[in-house]
Structure formats: structure tokens, C-alpha cells
Design a protein around this motif. Structure first.
Motif, mmCIF file in Angstrom:
data_model
loop_
_atom_site.group_PDB
_atom_site.id
_atom_site.type_symbol
_atom_site.label_atom_id
_atom_site.label_comp_id
_atom_site.label_asym_id
_atom_site.label_seq_id
_atom_site.Cartn_x
_atom_site.Cartn_y
_atom_site.Cartn_z
ATOM 1 N N ASP A 32 -76.603 10.986 57.252
ATOM 2 C CA ASP A 32 -75.779 11.362 56.106
ATOM 3 C C ASP A 32 -74.300 11.492 56.500
ATOM 4 O O ASP A 32 -73.418 11.098 55.745
ATOM 5 C CB ASP A 32 -76.297 12.671 55.502
ATOM 6 C CG ASP A 32 -76.167 12.719 53.993
ATOM 7 O OD1 ASP A 32 -75.733 11.717 53.383
ATOM 8 O OD2 ASP A 32 -76.499 13.769 53.418
ATOM 9 N N ARG A 35 -72.181 8.383 56.377
ATOM 10 C CA ARG A 35 -71.843 7.850 55.062
ATOM 11 C C ARG A 35 -71.000 8.799 54.203
ATOM 12 O O ARG A 35 -70.328 8.367 53.289
ATOM 13 C CB ARG A 35 -73.118 7.505 54.293
ATOM 14 C CG ARG A 35 -73.965 6.434 54.925
ATOM 15 C CD ARG A 35 -75.146 6.022 54.047
ATOM 16 N NE ARG A 35 -75.872 7.131 53.434
ATOM 17 C CZ ARG A 35 -76.907 7.765 53.981
ATOM 18 N NH1 ARG A 35 -77.349 7.413 55.162
ATOM 19 N NH2 ARG A 35 -77.510 8.736 53.351
ATOM 20 N N ARG A 36 -71.100 10.089 54.491
ATOM 21 C CA ARG A 36 -70.458 11.082 53.620
ATOM 22 C C ARG A 36 -69.586 12.013 54.448
ATOM 23 O O ARG A 36 -69.726 12.116 55.655
ATOM 24 C CB ARG A 36 -71.541 11.898 52.896
ATOM 25 C CG ARG A 36 -72.449 11.028 52.036
ATOM 26 C CD ARG A 36 -73.656 11.781 51.510
ATOM 27 N NE ARG A 36 -73.275 12.918 50.694
ATOM 28 C CZ ARG A 36 -74.074 13.938 50.419
ATOM 29 N NH1 ARG A 36 -75.304 13.968 50.912
ATOM 30 N NH2 ARG A 36 -73.679 14.929 49.671
ATOM 31 N N SER A 37 -68.720 12.731 53.770
ATOM 32 C CA SER A 37 -67.835 13.670 54.458
ATOM 33 C C SER A 37 -68.615 14.905 54.919
ATOM 34 O O SER A 37 -69.694 15.218 54.388
ATOM 35 C CB SER A 37 -66.697 14.114 53.534
ATOM 36 O OG SER A 37 -67.188 15.000 52.546
ATOM 37 N N ASP A 40 -69.212 17.236 52.059
ATOM 38 C CA ASP A 40 -70.297 16.826 51.170
ATOM 39 C C ASP A 40 -71.674 17.109 51.779
ATOM 40 O O ASP A 40 -72.582 17.582 51.089
ATOM 41 C CB ASP A 40 -70.185 15.336 50.824
ATOM 42 C CG ASP A 40 -69.054 15.032 49.866
ATOM 43 O OD1 ASP A 40 -68.533 15.969 49.218
ATOM 44 O OD2 ASP A 40 -68.674 13.846 49.769
ATOM 45 N N ARG A 44 -75.365 19.763 50.749
ATOM 46 C CA ARG A 44 -76.733 19.320 50.476
ATOM 47 C C ARG A 44 -77.611 20.535 50.184
ATOM 48 O O ARG A 44 -77.453 21.587 50.826
ATOM 49 C CB ARG A 44 -77.315 18.584 51.687
ATOM 50 C CG ARG A 44 -76.885 17.174 51.842
ATOM 51 C CD ARG A 44 -77.417 16.478 53.085
ATOM 52 N NE ARG A 44 -78.681 16.887 53.643
ATOM 53 C CZ ARG A 44 -79.315 16.229 54.618
ATOM 54 N NH1 ARG A 44 -78.785 15.117 55.128
ATOM 55 N NH2 ARG A 44 -80.454 16.670 55.109
#
Length: 176
Positions: A32, A35-37, A40, A44
Motif C-alpha cells: 500500500d 501506491r499511496r501516501s 493515506d 486505513r
């Protein structure tokens, strides 16, 4: 304070990893994070759920330390806990007793009991090798931290006696 409350995204994720027993959890975070900051990923639902669990343990631990810890004349804060070891347990006494030189605690559970002695990381008291003391008592560690683990049920009396021996040697080495 940050080590205990861990409200930055990186610490929120790290504290969740410490509580997760899912062997796939760290890998899912890494994927994750590709792909994401960081912000972010920290939001989750599973990350916030683990952090909420940590916050509950932290608050119980700080309350337990606040009501049961005592500091001796040499600046060693001691307490016992029946919680899992968390950053709050390792560092919480230093938040409540910033003048403390060391923290010594016993954490006991159904299957094992641990003692841990650590120096105040914000003070410059590196005079005693705590790991060497722990090794002499059947445990391990390094200069700023020593620990001994007792496996099995009903190990609290043994842990208390070992912690007393640890503190006696710590005081002997510090005071000559």
C-alpha cells in the motif's frame, strides 16, 4: 511524548504492526505504501483499528503506572503491570517521572512473566551496562536495556526476586 502517544502517521502504522498477529499485515502495508501516501495508509481502517487498540492499552498502562509506580532515592521507578508491553510501559514512567534515571518493571501474563530495566533515554546516565546485569541473571539486553523472561505460569514471585537482585546490582554499580 511522541514515543508514547504515537500520533504521527509513521508511528500510527508502526504501533499497529506491533499489535498485529497477522503475518501478512506488514506486507500489505508495504504494498500500500508503494501506491499511496503515508498519511493515506495511516487512515486505513485496519491501521486505525490497531491504533485504537494501542491507545486503549496505553491509557490503561499510564493509569496503572500513575497509581502503582514508586521512585526510589536513586531515581529508579518501579512498577508491575498485567498488560502487554507497549511503548507506554517502556516510556510512560519517564513521562510521569521525567527526573527518573531508570525504569524497572514486571509485566506478567498467563504464559510468561518479564522484567525489564531501562535507562532514561532523555538523560545521560550511561554508567551501568544493564544488559550485562540481565545476562548475569539469565536474561539479555544491551547497555541501556536489560530484560529477563520467565516462561510458565505463576512466575511472579521468581520475577520479583530477580528484579530485586537486578536493582541491588544496579545500585551497587552506580554507587560504588
Amino acid at each position: 511524548r511522541e514515543a508514547i502517544f504515537g500520533e504521527s502517521p509513521a508511528l500510527t502504522i508502526g504501533l499497529g504492526m506491533a499489535l498485529s498477529r497477522d503475518p501478512d499485515y506488514p506486507g500489505s502495508l508495504i504494498e500500500d505504501l508503494r501506491r499511496r501516501s503515508l498519511d493515506d495508509v495511516a487512515l486505513r481502517p485496519d491501521v486505525t483499528g490497531y491504533f485504537d487498540k494501542y491507545a486503549t492499552l496505553r491509557d490503561r498502562t499510564l493509569a496503572e503506572i500513575n497509581t502503582s509506580a514508586v521512585m526510589d532515592d536513586d531515581g529508579v521507578v518501579s512498577f508491575e503491570s498485567h498488560e502487554v508491553v507497549t511503548n507506554a510501559m517502556r516510556f510512560g514512567a519517564f513521562l510521569l517521572y521525567p527526573q527518573a534515571r531508570h525504569v524497572a518493571f514486571i509485566s506478567s501474563g498467563a504464559k510468561q512473566t518479564n522484567i525489564r530495566v531501562s535507562r532514561n533515554p532523555w538523560a545521560h546516565s550511561w554508567t551501568v551496562n544493564l544488559g550485562a546485569i540481565a545476562i548475569s541473571l539469565g536474561g539479555g539486553g544491551h547497555k541501556p536495556v536489560g530484560a529477563v523472561t520467565f516462561v510458565g505460569e505463576d512466575q511472579l514471585p521468581r520475577a520479583r526476586a530477580t528484579l530485586q537482585a537486578f536493582l541491588t546490582e544496579l545500585h551497587r554499580q552506580e554507587n560504588g
